[in-house]
Design a protein around this motif. Sequence first.
Motif, PDB file in Angstrom:
ATOM      1  N   LEU A 398       0.821  -1.206   0.000  1.00 30.57           N
ATOM      2  CA  LEU A 398       0.000   0.000   0.000  1.00 30.57           C
ATOM      3  C   LEU A 398       0.858   1.261   0.000  1.00 30.57           C
ATOM      4  O   LEU A 398       0.475   2.277  -0.593  1.00 30.57           O
ATOM      5  CB  LEU A 398      -0.929  -0.011   1.211  1.00 30.57           C
ATOM      6  CG  LEU A 398      -2.042  -1.071   1.157  1.00 30.57           C
ATOM      7  CD1 LEU A 398      -2.777  -1.142   2.487  1.00 30.57           C
ATOM      8  CD2 LEU A 398      -3.012  -0.772   0.023  1.00 30.57           C
ATOM      9  N   LEU A 399       2.011   1.202   0.652  1.00 26.66           N
ATOM     10  CA  LEU A 399       2.941   2.331   0.639  1.00 26.66           C
ATOM     11  C   LEU A 399       3.347   2.652  -0.795  1.00 26.66           C
ATOM     12  O   LEU A 399       3.385   3.816  -1.209  1.00 26.66           O
ATOM     13  CB  LEU A 399       4.168   2.001   1.486  1.00 26.66           C
ATOM     14  CG  LEU A 399       5.202   3.110   1.626  1.00 26.66           C
ATOM     15  CD1 LEU A 399       4.935   3.933   2.880  1.00 26.66           C
ATOM     16  CD2 LEU A 399       6.617   2.533   1.719  1.00 26.66           C
ATOM     17  N   SER A 400       3.647   1.612  -1.571  1.00 26.33           N
ATOM     18  CA  SER A 400       4.053   1.813  -2.957  1.00 26.33           C
ATOM     19  C   SER A 400       2.929   2.422  -3.781  1.00 26.33           C
ATOM     20  O   SER A 400       3.148   3.338  -4.582  1.00 26.33           O
ATOM     21  CB  SER A 400       4.488   0.469  -3.567  1.00 26.33           C
ATOM     22  OG  SER A 400       5.580  -0.070  -2.858  1.00 26.33           O
ATOM     23  N   TYR A 401       1.711   1.920  -3.588  1.00 23.60           N
ATOM     24  CA  TYR A 401       0.574   2.464  -4.336  1.00 23.60           C
ATOM     25  C   TYR A 401       0.298   3.913  -3.947  1.00 23.60           C
ATOM     26  O   TYR A 401      -0.029   4.747  -4.799  1.00 23.60           O
ATOM     27  CB  TYR A 401      -0.670   1.604  -4.111  1.00 23.60           C
ATOM     28  CG  TYR A 401      -0.751   0.432  -5.062  1.00 23.60           C
ATOM     29  CD1 TYR A 401      -1.338   0.577  -6.319  1.00 23.60           C
ATOM     30  CD2 TYR A 401      -0.228  -0.805  -4.714  1.00 23.60           C
ATOM     31  CE1 TYR A 401      -1.405  -0.493  -7.202  1.00 23.60           C
ATOM     32  CE2 TYR A 401      -0.286  -1.878  -5.583  1.00 23.60           C
ATOM     33  CZ  TYR A 401      -0.879  -1.728  -6.836  1.00 23.60           C
ATOM     34  OH  TYR A 401      -0.934  -2.781  -7.707  1.00 23.60           O
ATOM     35  N   ALA A 402       0.417   4.214  -2.653  1.00 30.23           N
ATOM     36  CA  ALA A 402       0.198   5.594  -2.208  1.00 30.23           C
ATOM     37  C   ALA A 402       1.204   6.532  -2.868  1.00 30.23           C
ATOM     38  O   ALA A 402       0.855   7.648  -3.286  1.00 30.23           O
ATOM     39  CB  ALA A 402       0.316   5.672  -0.684  1.00 30.23           C
TER      40      ALA A 402
END
Length: 727
Positions: A398-402
């Motif tokens: 999710l960090l990467s997508y954010a």
Amino acid sequence: MTFPDNLVGGEIVPPRDVRRLDGDDPYLVVAADKGTATFSDIANGISEERGFWLGDAFASGGSAGYDHKKMGITARGAWESVKRHFRELGKDIQSEDFSVVGVGDMSGDVFGNGMLLSRHIKLHAAFNHLHVFVDPDPDPESSWRERLRLFQLPRSSWADYDSAVISAGGGVFERSAKSIPVSPEIAAMLEIEDERITPADLIRRLLTAEVELLWFGGIGTYVKAHDETDEMAGDRANDPLRVDARDLRARVIGEGANLGVTQRGRIEYGHLGGRLNTDSIDNSAGVDCSDHEVNIKVLLGDVEAAGDMTRKQRDELLREMTDEVADLVLRDNYLQTQAITVTHRLGPRLLDRTGRFIRRLERSGRLDRKIEFLPDDETLQERMQRGVGFSRPEISVLLSYAKMELYDELLDSDLPEGGYMKAELRRYFPQPLQDRFDAAILDHRLKREIIATVVTNSIVNRVGIAFLHEVRERTGMVAADIARAYLISREIFGMPALWRQIEALDNRMPASVQAAMLAECGRLIERGAVWFLREETKPLDIRVQIERYADPIREVVEGLESLLSEADRKLVAERAAASVEEGAPEDLANHIARLPLLAPGCDIARIARDTGQGVPEVGGVYFTVGARLGFDWLRRAASHLPSESAWDKLAITAIIDDLYGHQSDLTRRIIETAGDEADASAIDRWSEDRRSLVSQTKHLLAELQSVASPNLSMLAVANRQLKSMTT
């Protein structure tokens, strides 16, 4: 070989005899997976021969670039993850011995460099495609020296390991052997009862051994979830060796190599208490280093083309900056894993809010949670009931997508053109470039992309993966506006210096206390950002707002003790004492304990500016109003309400925001009425003029305070009553 669009004299030049179905895009870089220096030089030679605008920045890691193996950058980046895992377990692996099993050999970049990063490594075993190395009771110092010798020996293998350094019962065994004798020492270490064991069985025992670190530095997928098939792991060659994540007994996994563990295996291991991230987080330093190399070469290419530097001088400067480039890259690794930790420690409290973030990504077409093995809504509901949050591997995804979402929105906005962004751009580059080539930095061909990257990393790393989503929900503003408000809030509250203080205490105070402090910093930044988005004219001028608010906020901070009520001073003292008891320095604990009370600082600063009153005088009225009329108590009561769902959180946040707004409006009215006599007596006079309304309000508050646990409905009624006092 056909290159993409080229840049010639600042103009896009499409390739000849190529039909383009997409838009202009001259940016293409490549990286060789093996033999980086050799193949990168070949690729760069072709690039320069064809006149491609990137020149020898086309392929990173060549002989005139940053050799990843010599720098050990990928392993060092993954080691930042490993150090953090252990630090959060209460262990400093740079000064305390710890046990390791690994995958790879000392001639390999990631395994070899990694196994030299602490002289306290007790490498009990490792394997590659040829050998299995076992050392039941290694001496950390002598084994470290032997690993260093092998690392420096060209094309070494475990067969070159000096047997005299291996402890009793250990050895180096051929994987091609039909069976391997089991010494008493190996039997004790791996709990083996048989006298002989096959190499495959031995490797499976090593993977599930009870050690502190499992270090992946070689090719292959060796761990899957218990309900995954070997076929699903997608690595047929290692099917006979693969184990289930639930059978692992290592406390920490470091994925310096790619796909040592399947994503479902990572999630299973994480939910069982194991410490790991994902390979994309752990080994990101190699990619980051390549990005820095490319952007530095683009910069210096323009300097060279202008005749201000020769190629020889450029190459020498690149070499001189190697250590600083590594520091910049490793800083990113440190902050990224720190962001994962802060989010992970908030656990189930973020479940519903993060679920809303996931659903928004799905609606926008950015995310398919099945592909990323993220929980569906039913699973999220079950986790809420069980009080189980997201695992670190899930947070890593999710960090990467954010970051991808925010980067795209910022790049497509006018934010990178703002004057304040020059400082963000400069910080990306090593100091020698800032000192010597500032004009070239500000004219960098990829400055928009660099600025968008720097700002994105700062926002997501510091205030979390859902910050953009939640602030947009509360304000309706676009990403560029939110980013500006973040940068203003970050600076006026002095967060960079405060973050440095907290991070300087690694291994000196509990990591849990550090994470809690960082979360408190994030809350204040979010409240400040929302305030600017609601109260100041858009688009926000970052520099103007910082100049306007930084000094008044500093006055609030310095005079806060004298402004607070007795109840608030007691609350601050209790918070600070709790942090000190957990190991925090007293000064830092006191500073963090005051952060929640700095939220109204912007209101105080603006009222002081608009009315011509001093910040201390306005602050005195503001905090006295809060104590006398119950604003402080109501906000504390609201903050203690359960907020398991995102809707609860939004409702509670709305009431808290309203209470701040009412208190600000009331303070302004009292000061404007009082004129030059804006002090506590002005509040008395104002209250006397509205005796009936004030009495009614105090009676309602007394009723609420008599209830053990006031609910949201009660606070909503109180909120309405306080609003009536401002009209």
